[in-house]
Scaffold this motif. Structure first.
Motif, PDB file in Angstrom:
ATOM      1  N   ALA A 213      57.615  49.449  11.180  1.00 49.58           N
ATOM      2  CA  ALA A 213      58.473  48.320  10.822  1.00 49.58           C
ATOM      3  C   ALA A 213      59.945  48.675  11.003  1.00 49.58           C
ATOM      4  CB  ALA A 213      58.200  47.898   9.378  1.00 49.58           C
ATOM      5  N   ASP A 214      60.313  49.909  10.657  1.00 50.53           N
ATOM      6  CA  ASP A 214      61.702  50.339  10.841  1.00 50.53           C
ATOM      7  C   ASP A 214      62.040  50.441  12.321  1.00 50.53           C
ATOM      8  OD1 ASP A 214      64.233  51.377   9.747  1.00 50.53           O
ATOM      9  OD2 ASP A 214      63.634  53.224  10.752  1.00 50.53           O
ATOM     10  N   HIS A 215      61.074  50.885  13.128  1.00 53.92           N
ATOM     11  CA  HIS A 215      61.288  50.942  14.580  1.00 53.92           C
ATOM     12  C   HIS A 215      61.581  49.554  15.130  1.00 53.92           C
ATOM     13  CE1 HIS A 215      60.894  52.246  18.719  1.00 53.92           C
ATOM     14  NE2 HIS A 215      59.940  51.366  18.919  1.00 53.92           N
ATOM     15  N   ILE A 216      60.820  48.555  14.666  1.00 50.16           N
ATOM     16  CA  ILE A 216      61.060  47.171  15.099  1.00 50.16           C
ATOM     17  C   ILE A 216      62.462  46.733  14.703  1.00 50.16           C
ATOM     18  CG2 ILE A 216      60.358  44.768  14.790  1.00 50.16           C
ATOM     19  CD1 ILE A 216      58.376  46.375  16.427  1.00 50.16           C
ATOM     20  N   ALA A 217      62.847  47.015  13.456  1.00 48.29           N
ATOM     21  CA  ALA A 217      64.173  46.607  12.988  1.00 48.29           C
ATOM     22  C   ALA A 217      65.275  47.229  13.836  1.00 48.29           C
ATOM     23  CB  ALA A 217      64.343  46.996  11.521  1.00 48.29           C
ATOM     24  N   ARG A 218      65.128  48.517  14.149  1.00 46.25           N
ATOM     25  CA  ARG A 218      66.138  49.186  14.967  1.00 46.25           C
ATOM     26  C   ARG A 218      66.210  48.576  16.367  1.00 46.25           C
ATOM     27  NH1 ARG A 218      67.990  53.845  12.636  1.00 46.25           N
ATOM     28  NH2 ARG A 218      66.815  54.574  10.812  1.00 46.25           N
ATOM     29  N   ARG A 219      65.047  48.221  16.912  1.00 41.38           N
ATOM     30  CA  ARG A 219      65.037  47.606  18.248  1.00 41.38           C
ATOM     31  C   ARG A 219      65.718  46.234  18.232  1.00 41.38           C
ATOM     32  NH1 ARG A 219      61.248  49.733  21.967  1.00 41.38           N
ATOM     33  NH2 ARG A 219      61.925  48.008  23.301  1.00 41.38           N
ATOM     34  N   LEU A 221      68.078  45.223  16.086  1.00 40.89           N
ATOM     35  CA  LEU A 221      69.519  45.456  15.930  1.00 40.89           C
ATOM     36  C   LEU A 221      70.141  45.880  17.260  1.00 40.89           C
ATOM     37  CD1 LEU A 221      69.524  47.346  12.503  1.00 40.89           C
ATOM     38  CD2 LEU A 221      70.291  45.001  12.922  1.00 40.89           C
ATOM     39  N   ALA A 222      69.426  46.733  18.010  1.00 44.69           N
ATOM     40  CA  ALA A 222      69.938  47.167  19.314  1.00 44.69           C
ATOM     41  C   ALA A 222      69.982  46.004  20.296  1.00 44.69           C
ATOM     42  CB  ALA A 222      69.069  48.300  19.859  1.00 44.69           C
ATOM     43  N   GLU A 223      68.953  45.176  20.256  1.00 44.38           N
ATOM     44  CA  GLU A 223      68.909  44.016  21.155  1.00 44.38           C
ATOM     45  C   GLU A 223      70.072  43.071  20.881  1.00 44.38           C
ATOM     46  OE1 GLU A 223      67.337  42.101  24.396  1.00 44.38           O
ATOM     47  OE2 GLU A 223      66.520  43.931  23.506  1.00 44.38           O
ATOM     48  N   LEU A 224      70.464  42.969  19.625  1.00 43.93           N
ATOM     49  CA  LEU A 224      71.598  42.121  19.242  1.00 43.93           C
ATOM     50  C   LEU A 224      72.938  42.833  19.398  1.00 43.93           C
ATOM     51  CD1 LEU A 224      70.050  40.567  16.005  1.00 43.93           C
ATOM     52  CD2 LEU A 224      70.584  39.328  18.115  1.00 43.93           C
ATOM     53  N   GLU A 225      72.892  44.139  19.753  1.00 45.75           N
ATOM     54  CA  GLU A 225      74.083  44.962  19.953  1.00 45.75           C
ATOM     55  C   GLU A 225      74.926  45.052  18.689  1.00 45.75           C
ATOM     56  OE1 GLU A 225      76.068  43.361  23.375  1.00 45.75           O
ATOM     57  OE2 GLU A 225      74.557  44.136  24.768  1.00 45.75           O
ATOM     58  N   ILE A 226      74.233  45.245  17.566  1.00 46.26           N
ATOM     59  CA  ILE A 226      74.954  45.381  16.292  1.00 46.26           C
ATOM     60  C   ILE A 226      74.479  46.628  15.538  1.00 46.26           C
ATOM     61  CG2 ILE A 226      75.498  42.926  16.015  1.00 46.26           C
ATOM     62  CD1 ILE A 226      73.085  42.686  14.170  1.00 46.26           C
ATOM     63  N   GLU A 227      74.000  47.655  16.271  1.00 48.48           N
ATOM     64  CA  GLU A 227      73.524  48.863  15.591  1.00 48.48           C
ATOM     65  C   GLU A 227      74.617  49.485  14.726  1.00 48.48           C
ATOM     66  OE1 GLU A 227      73.706  48.326  18.994  1.00 48.48           O
ATOM     67  OE2 GLU A 227      72.450  49.863  19.941  1.00 48.48           O
ATOM     68  N   GLN A 228      75.873  49.397  15.158  1.00 50.88           N
ATOM     69  CA  GLN A 228      76.961  50.020  14.402  1.00 50.88           C
ATOM     70  C   GLN A 228      77.390  49.181  13.206  1.00 50.88           C
ATOM     71  OE1 GLN A 228      77.622  53.094  15.305  1.00 50.88           O
ATOM     72  NE2 GLN A 228      76.096  52.720  16.925  1.00 50.88           N
ATOM     73  N   ASP A 229      76.984  47.935  13.181  1.00 51.27           N
ATOM     74  CA  ASP A 229      77.345  47.043  12.063  1.00 51.27           C
ATOM     75  C   ASP A 229      76.139  46.175  11.702  1.00 51.27           C
ATOM     76  OD1 ASP A 229      78.633  45.548  10.132  1.00 51.27           O
ATOM     77  OD2 ASP A 229      79.663  44.250  11.579  1.00 51.27           O
ATOM     78  N   PRO A 230      75.087  46.784  11.146  1.00 51.42           N
ATOM     79  CA  PRO A 230      73.867  46.032  10.858  1.00 51.42           C
ATOM     80  C   PRO A 230      74.079  44.816   9.959  1.00 51.42           C
ATOM     81  CG  PRO A 230      73.470  48.389  10.655  1.00 51.42           C
ATOM     82  CD  PRO A 230      74.943  48.212  10.790  1.00 51.42           C
ATOM     83  N   SER A 231      75.103  44.849   9.115  1.00 51.88           N
ATOM     84  CA  SER A 231      75.323  43.712   8.219  1.00 51.88           C
ATOM     85  C   SER A 231      75.632  42.423   8.978  1.00 51.88           C
ATOM     86  CB  SER A 231      76.469  44.011   7.250  1.00 51.88           C
ATOM     87  OG  SER A 231      77.687  44.213   7.944  1.00 51.88           O
ATOM     88  N   ALA A 232      76.031  42.565  10.255  1.00 50.99           N
ATOM     89  CA  ALA A 232      76.347  41.372  11.051  1.00 50.99           C
ATOM     90  C   ALA A 232      75.128  40.494  11.289  1.00 50.99           C
ATOM     91  CB  ALA A 232      76.964  41.791  12.390  1.00 50.99           C
ATOM     92  N   ILE A 233      73.924  41.059  11.094  1.00 50.93           N
ATOM     93  CA  ILE A 233      72.715  40.267  11.344  1.00 50.93           C
ATOM     94  C   ILE A 233      72.611  39.092  10.383  1.00 50.93           C
ATOM     95  CG2 ILE A 233      71.154  41.543   9.812  1.00 50.93           C
ATOM     96  CD1 ILE A 233      69.048  41.335  12.063  1.00 50.93           C
ATOM     97  N   ALA A 234      73.267  39.174   9.246  1.00 49.84           N
ATOM     98  CA  ALA A 234      73.209  38.088   8.259  1.00 49.84           C
ATOM     99  C   ALA A 234      73.880  36.820   8.768  1.00 49.84           C
ATOM    100  CB  ALA A 234      73.855  38.528   6.948  1.00 49.84           C
ATOM    101  N   SER A 235      74.740  36.949   9.767  1.00 54.26           N
ATOM    102  CA  SER A 235      75.429  35.766  10.289  1.00 54.26           C
ATOM    103  C   SER A 235      75.070  35.450  11.738  1.00 54.26           C
ATOM    104  CB  SER A 235      76.946  35.949  10.158  1.00 54.26           C
ATOM    105  OG  SER A 235      77.372  37.115  10.842  1.00 54.26           O
ATOM    106  N   VAL A 236      74.092  36.151  12.310  1.00 54.39           N
ATOM    107  CA  VAL A 236      73.665  35.861  13.681  1.00 54.39           C
ATOM    108  C   VAL A 236      73.024  34.484  13.718  1.00 54.39           C
ATOM    109  CG1 VAL A 236      72.030  36.503  15.493  1.00 54.39           C
ATOM    110  CG2 VAL A 236      73.355  38.269  14.338  1.00 54.39           C
ATOM    111  N   PRO A 237      73.412  33.612  14.634  1.00 57.82           N
ATOM    112  CA  PRO A 237      72.756  32.294  14.728  1.00 57.82           C
ATOM    113  C   PRO A 237      71.246  32.447  14.920  1.00 57.82           C
ATOM    114  CG  PRO A 237      74.743  32.352  16.072  1.00 57.82           C
ATOM    115  CD  PRO A 237      74.508  33.756  15.616  1.00 57.82           C
ATOM    116  N   LEU A 238      70.491  31.576  14.300  1.00 56.90           N
ATOM    117  CA  LEU A 238      69.033  31.696  14.357  1.00 56.90           C
ATOM    118  C   LEU A 238      68.480  31.720  15.775  1.00 56.90           C
ATOM    119  CD1 LEU A 238      67.734  29.538  11.364  1.00 56.90           C
ATOM    120  CD2 LEU A 238      67.920  32.017  11.541  1.00 56.90           C
TER     121      LEU A 238
END
Length: 486
Positions: A213-219, A221-238
């Motif tokens: 599950a953590d591997h999926i999450a990391r992938r 975050l990488a796909e969204l190009e926000i690995e350095q700022d994971p908190s940005a996922i809270a505002s990514v458009p659906l």
């Protein structure tokens, strides 16, 4: 339209009376911010009108739905019951990404039980299953499981006001919903809030490791190009979030043993133990269990474009477990014992991914002293996709929710219902009767017609024309599986 008000712990709700059944739709049981644990909604004093389904959980094709207010449930209850009625608590399927309670109208089952029928919404896809706790972004693991627990808590506290018996609740679900039922049933938080469980077409792997599950999450975050700022996922458009998940899902199938993106996760907190171990150790021996599947589960996934990832991962895992020679022996055995209308490759994969894991769980529960019944649905409904694909994944579910003599529409899946053939009606009526008997008494049929699954006599009920019971562990295929697994 006649309306009817019922008090709840949050405030009164108004439902609509439809003949002999009252329906309460879109009843809010919780609310949730993105990647936060569900909490009770604010209480209300004025009656809340619950005559239409609430918003769907955001999902492909419905990404305009509000995130915070998708956690609602639907209740159908017979008019004029003179005693508390058994309750069917149903968790929908949809690969953990699609679906909703609105696809399952419980009017017919409620009236014919009589029983109280409950269907729920829970968060889907990344909103319900993306595990971000290792990145400090999630207040809780397994958010979708927590949603289902919150709904179960609400039912336990309120269903008596709707004519239901809180001490006679059956957890039920199909496909992804069946996986959630198996996990939910084992949780200490659910103890005492249900008495029996029904799982239809639970995938072979009911639980995902925390590392996967953590591997999926990391992938993601990488796909969204926000690995350095994971908190940005809270505002990514659906749409962007779900598109990234889809891309990760396409690439992950050939890289990992699991090959799946979402599902309940063995996180050590919400789900502290492997669910199958809990069944095996006898903790749930007092819970009656019905496990069912469809004869040709894999056809739908073989015919998808491209074929579903589980096809490749199932074959690959069999080759790893038994070697290439073992795989070839299995395939030769299935080809040598093929039915006239059977694809031996599909039958082998269906057994490996669906039927055998369900039978293994039945053996574990029986060995631990639990009462368990095992079934297979062999009837081909006269409704697409089953008319062209046979008794594949979901065929039993279509008949379970039918309003005889018609199949119902499935608005979220965009599947139309339609008239049933006499054969459809015959098999569906038997299936519904068995379900309602199980919900009421804990036995889907009298012992003479359908014996419970025992280690010395492994009975498999076949829903077809006619209904019949066969021994599970006979024939060349069963013998070869036993030899290879020894």
């Amino acid at each position: 339209m006649l309306t009817y008000a019922v008090p709840t712990t949050l405030g009164p709700v108004i439902g609509a009376e439809q003949g002999h059944v009252r329906a309460f739709k879109g009843v809010p049981f919780a609310m949730a911010r993105r990647f936060a644990k569900a909490t009770p909604p604010l209480a209300w004093t004025e009656p809340c009108r619950c005559t239409d389904y609430g918003p769907y959980a955001p999902q492909p094709g419905h990404l305009d739905q509000p995130e915070e207010s998708c956690l609602s449930l639907n209740i159908w209850t017979p008019v004029g019951a003179d005693r508390p009625l058994p309750v069917l608590f149903f968790i929908h399927g949809g690969a953990f990404v699609t679906g909703g309670g609105a696809d399952y109208d419980g009017t017919f089952l409620a009236a014919h039980g009589p029983a109280v029928i409950v269907t729920i919404n829970y968060r889907l896809g990344p909103l319900g299953f993306l595990q971000l706790h290792r990145h400090g972004l999630s207040e809780a693991d397994n958010l979708a499981i927590s949603d289902a627990l919150a709904a179960l808590d609400w039912v336990h506290a309120n269903i008596a006001n709707f004519g239901g018996d809180p001490d006679k609740v059956t957890l039920s679900g199909q496909s992804a919903g069946a996986s959630m039922v198996i996990a939910l049933a084992t949780l200490p938080q659910a103890r005492g809030k249900f008495t029996r469980a029904l799982a239809l077409s639970a995938p072979g792997r009911n639980i995902m490791s925390a590392d996967h599950a953590d591997h999926i999450a990391r992938r993601v975050l990488a796909e969204l190009e926000i690995e350095q700022d994971p908190s940005a996922i809270a505002s990514v458009p659906l749409p962007n979030l779900f598109a990234a998940v889809e891309r990760v899902g396409r690439s992950i199938a050939d890289e990992t043993e699991a090959g799946t993106v979402f599902g309940p996760v063995l996180d050590g907190s919400v789900i502290p133990r492997e669910p199958r171990d809990v069944f095996a150790d006898g903790t749930l021996r007092d819970v009656e269990l019905w496990l069912g599947s469809c004869r040709e589960e894999m056809v739908m996934f073989l015919k998808s474009t491209p074929p579903a990832a589980m096809i490749r991962t199932t074959e690959r895992n069999l080759r790893v477990a038994f070697g290439d020679a073992g795989w070839e022996r299995l395939l030769a055995c299935y080809r040598g014992s093929v039915r006239p209308d059977e694809d031996p490759y599909e039958a082998l994969l269906s057994d490996a991914f669906w039927h055998r894991p369900m039978a293994d769980l039945a053996r574990s529960h029986a060995e631990a002293g639990g009462a368990v019944w095992l079934s297979r649905f062999d009837h081909r409904p006269a409704l697409e996709p089953f008319l062209s694909q046979g008794p594949t994944h979901g065929a039993d579910n279509a008949c379970l929710w039918a309003h005889l003599p018609d199949f119902i529409d499935r608005p979220i899946l965009k599947r139309k219902g339609g008239p049933m053939t006499p054969a459809d009606i015959d098999v569906a009526a038997r299936f519904q009767t068995s379900l309602l008997r199980f919900v009421t008494s804990g036995m889907p049929d009298v012992a003479e017609a359908w014996p419970r699954f025992e280690l010395h006599k492994q009975s498999l009920a076949i829903f077809g024309q006619p209904f019949h019971v066969v021994p599970l562990n006979e024939g060349a295929r069963a013998r070869l599986w036993a030899e290879l697994s020894a």
